[in-house]
Design a protein around this motif. Structure first.
Motif, short mmCIF file in Angstrom:
data_model
loop_
_atom_site.label_atom_id
_atom_site.label_comp_id
_atom_site.label_asym_id
_atom_site.label_seq_id
_atom_site.Cartn_x
_atom_site.Cartn_y
_atom_site.Cartn_z
N LEU A 23 0.82 -1.21 0.00
CA LEU A 23 0.00 0.00 0.00
C LEU A 23 0.85 1.27 0.00
CD1 LEU A 23 -2.82 1.14 -0.06
CD2 LEU A 23 -2.89 1.03 2.44
N HIS A 27 0.75 4.05 -2.91
CA HIS A 27 0.38 5.42 -2.57
C HIS A 27 1.46 6.40 -3.03
CE1 HIS A 27 -1.53 8.70 -0.64
NE2 HIS A 27 -0.72 8.77 0.39
N ARG A 84 -4.33 5.08 -7.17
CA ARG A 84 -5.58 5.06 -6.41
C ARG A 84 -6.10 3.62 -6.38
NH1 ARG A 84 -11.33 8.29 -7.35
NH2 ARG A 84 -12.23 7.47 -5.44
N THR A 108 -5.67 6.35 -0.54
CA THR A 108 -5.26 6.65 -1.92
C THR A 108 -6.30 7.44 -2.72
OG1 THR A 108 -6.15 4.55 -2.76
CG2 THR A 108 -3.85 4.54 -1.99
N ASN A 123 -5.31 10.14 -5.22
CA ASN A 123 -4.24 9.86 -6.18
C ASN A 123 -4.77 9.83 -7.61
OD1 ASN A 123 -2.54 9.69 -4.06
ND2 ASN A 123 -2.40 7.45 -4.04
N ASN A 177 -5.31 4.08 -11.64
CA ASN A 177 -6.34 3.46 -10.80
C ASN A 177 -6.16 1.94 -10.82
OD1 ASN A 177 -8.29 5.87 -10.33
ND2 ASN A 177 -7.82 5.90 -12.52
#
Ligand code: IPE
Ligand code: IPE
Ligand code: MG
Length: 239
Positions: free
Chosen positions: A83, A87, A92, A117, A120, A124
């Motif tokens: 993660l 990030h 995201r 996130t 962001n 995706n």
């Protein structure tokens, strides 16, 4: 032809990859997570804005308890370990599927990934977890009926566009390209609504053997396809 803006992947063949090496299925799933990591990085480098991965289907509960628990453990491990990097890279994370019946710690982790996130914009990453397209469509219909009952939607207003807004994928673009590894040629209840006009590319390699090169290969196959969406190719109109 342009690059796909949304690639969706059915990551299949972990078990057979392990079997071919005389290893337990769990080892295949672990190797599969490595392939996922490499694929996310490669898609990011290639500026693919949307990547959806099928990680656990609503039918995968029918596997032996120990395998289900291995898969749950790997999802937790992936989020805990990756993660921060996702990030940092502006990824995201979004999750589709039925979250109701998941264990509390998994629900919290998925939520944490989405919340952290949220802002962001580089890429995706959509994780389909406890996902089944028929379940998604039925849940959407349930929400729609509720909206109608509460007077927020009239029967005449039900169109593909308004219906779509009730799906887990609301506001996400449809996949341009669906890749399935392991040689199986089926969708196995993945994004049935959203793949109406997706190009399907089936690759013989098992998921743990998938890498940057294979991703490029799939995109090249996609780029050579002629997408007509029910129309005719412009240069053929005059013929
Ligand atoms: C894909 O690999 C991973 C999941 C479905 C979670 P499989 O576990 O389906 O591997 P095969 O198809 O048995 O080889
Ligand atoms: C599809 O693979 C589900 C995921 C990749 C998560 P399966 O291995 O479950 O599909 P079937 O059983 O071969 O159709
Ligand atoms: Mg499989």
């Amino acid at each position: 032809m342009a690059k796909p803006a949304h690639i969706a992947i059915i990551m299949d063949g972990n078990g057979r990859w392990a079997k071919a090496r005389g290893l337990p299925r769990a080892a295949g799933h672990r190797a599969g997570v490595e392939a996922l990591r490499e694929t996310v990085r490669a898609a990011g480098d290639m500026r693919i804005p949307w990547l959806t991965v099928y990680a656990f289907s609503s039918e995968n509960w029918s596997r032996p308890k120990s395998e289900v628990s291995d898969l749950m453990g790997l999802l937790k491990l992936f989020i805990r370990r990756d993660l921060a990097e996702l990030h940092q890279n502006g990824v995201r994370v979004l999750v589709i599927g039925d979250r109701e019946n998941l264990a509390r710690d998994i629900k919290l982790l998925l939520e944490e990934a989405e919340v952290l996130t949220e802002a962001n914009t580089s890429m995706n990453l959509v994780i389909a977890f406890n996902y089944g397209a028929r379940d998604e469509i039925a849940r959407a219909a349930r929400k729609l009926v509720r909206a109608a009952r509460e007077g927020r939607l009239a029967p005449d207003q039900v169109t593909p566009e308004t219906f779509e807004a009730f799906l887990d994928t609301a506001a996400m673009p449809d996949p341009d390209l669906v890749i399935r590894t392991s040689g199986e040629q089926r969708l196995s209840n993945f994004l049935l609504w959203q793949t109406a006009y997706s190009e399907l590319v089936f690759m013989p390699c098992y998921w743990p053997d998938f890498d940057r090169r294979k991703l490029v290969e799939a995109i090249e196959i996609f780029s050579a396809r002629d997408r007509r969406f029910g129309g005719v190719t412009p240069q053929d109109v005059a013929l």
